[in-house]
Scaffold this motif. Structure first.
Motif, PDB file in Angstrom:
ATOM      1  N   GLN A  39      -7.897   3.001   6.294  1.00 37.81           N
ATOM      2  CA  GLN A  39      -7.143   1.910   6.903  1.00 37.81           C
ATOM      3  C   GLN A  39      -7.534   0.605   6.241  1.00 37.81           C
ATOM      4  OE1 GLN A  39      -7.452   1.612  11.189  1.00 37.81           O
ATOM      5  NE2 GLN A  39      -5.529   0.493  11.284  1.00 37.81           N
ATOM      6  N   ALA A  40      -6.559  -0.007   5.623  1.00 45.23           N
ATOM      7  CA  ALA A  40      -6.753  -1.314   5.002  1.00 45.23           C
ATOM      8  C   ALA A  40      -6.377  -2.384   6.013  1.00 45.23           C
ATOM      9  CB  ALA A  40      -5.895  -1.428   3.752  1.00 45.23           C
ATOM     10  N   GLY A  42      -4.593  -4.918   8.139  1.00 47.56           N
ATOM     11  CA  GLY A  42      -3.173  -5.155   8.374  1.00 47.56           C
ATOM     12  C   GLY A  42      -2.278  -3.968   8.153  1.00 47.56           C
ATOM     13  N   LYS A  43      -2.868  -2.817   7.864  1.00 50.31           N
ATOM     14  CA  LYS A  43      -2.067  -1.616   7.605  1.00 50.31           C
ATOM     15  C   LYS A  43      -2.447  -0.506   8.571  1.00 50.31           C
ATOM     16  CE  LYS A  43      -1.144  -2.388   2.709  1.00 50.31           C
ATOM     17  NZ  LYS A  43      -1.148  -1.772   1.355  1.00 50.31           N
ATOM     18  N   GLN A  44      -1.547   0.461   8.694  1.00 49.97           N
ATOM     19  CA  GLN A  44      -1.833   1.611   9.548  1.00 49.97           C
ATOM     20  C   GLN A  44      -2.794   2.568   8.864  1.00 49.97           C
ATOM     21  OE1 GLN A  44       2.026   3.306  10.621  1.00 49.97           O
ATOM     22  NE2 GLN A  44       1.937   2.212  12.573  1.00 49.97           N
ATOM     23  N   ARG A  45      -3.484   3.325   9.672  1.00 48.52           N
ATOM     24  CA  ARG A  45      -4.341   4.363   9.137  1.00 48.52           C
ATOM     25  C   ARG A  45      -3.475   5.438   8.492  1.00 48.52           C
ATOM     26  NH1 ARG A  45      -9.210   6.628  12.814  1.00 48.52           N
ATOM     27  NH2 ARG A  45      -9.420   4.355  13.009  1.00 48.52           N
ATOM     28  N   GLU A  46      -3.905   5.889   7.324  1.00 44.66           N
ATOM     29  CA  GLU A  46      -3.126   6.899   6.610  1.00 44.66           C
ATOM     30  C   GLU A  46      -4.019   8.048   6.158  1.00 44.66           C
ATOM     31  OE1 GLU A  46      -1.443   5.513   2.929  1.00 44.66           O
ATOM     32  OE2 GLU A  46      -3.349   4.694   2.192  1.00 44.66           O
ATOM     33  N   GLU A  88      -6.153  -1.246  -4.713  1.00 41.39           N
ATOM     34  CA  GLU A  88      -5.401  -0.823  -3.526  1.00 41.39           C
ATOM     35  C   GLU A  88      -6.047   0.345  -2.789  1.00 41.39           C
ATOM     36  OE1 GLU A  88      -4.234  -1.269  -6.654  1.00 41.39           O
ATOM     37  OE2 GLU A  88      -2.710   0.251  -7.167  1.00 41.39           O
ATOM     38  N   ALA A  91     -10.413   0.015   1.477  1.00 42.70           N
ATOM     39  CA  ALA A  91     -10.120   0.307   2.881  1.00 42.70           C
ATOM     40  C   ALA A  91     -11.377   0.810   3.562  1.00 42.70           C
ATOM     41  CB  ALA A  91      -9.019   1.376   2.985  1.00 42.70           C
TER      42      ALA A  91
END
Length: 120
Positions: A39-40, A42-46, A88, A91
């Motif tokens: 999870q970065a 501001g982003k959702q966990r992926e 990128e 995270a």
């Protein structure tokens, strides 16, 4: 209950490598499907990579060919070997253990996370 402890995160330059480890305790490790998520800000966990109890693996498209997930059931540990790291990939990386019983009850556990930062 399963306790998961991740390690191996850190600061690495682009193009570098890291190996994350996740050690489990408290239950029969070999029956669990294991996964690495990230999870970065501001982003959702992926989902990054997963490995079944039988050793089948899957990867997010963004990491295919660069990351490798593996498990050592004798050591109750799952690994994520990360190469050719990119900014990128920065995270918080989490380890997950998942098992669904024959009675359809799901056991789902998470570690606390380990930070991976890719920066020059």
């Amino acid at each position: 209950q399963v306790q998961l402890v991740e390690s191996g995160g850190g600061l690495v330059q682009p193009g570098g490598s890291l190996r994350l480890s996740c050690t489990a305790s408290g239950s029969i490790f070999s029956i669990y499907a294991m996964g690495w998520y990230r999870q970065a800000p501001g982003k959702q966990r992926e989902l990054v990579a997963g490995i079944t109890s039988g050793g089948s693996t899957k990867y997010a498209d963004s990491v295919k060919g660069r990351f490798t997930i593996s498990r050592d059931n004798a050591k109750n540990t799952v690994y994520l070997q990360m190469t050719s790291l990119k900014p990128e990939d920065t995270a918080l990386y989490y380890c997950n253990a998942y098992y669904k019983s024959t009675s359809d009850y799901a056991y789902d556990y998470w570690g606390q996370g380990t930070q991976v930062t890719i920066s020059s």
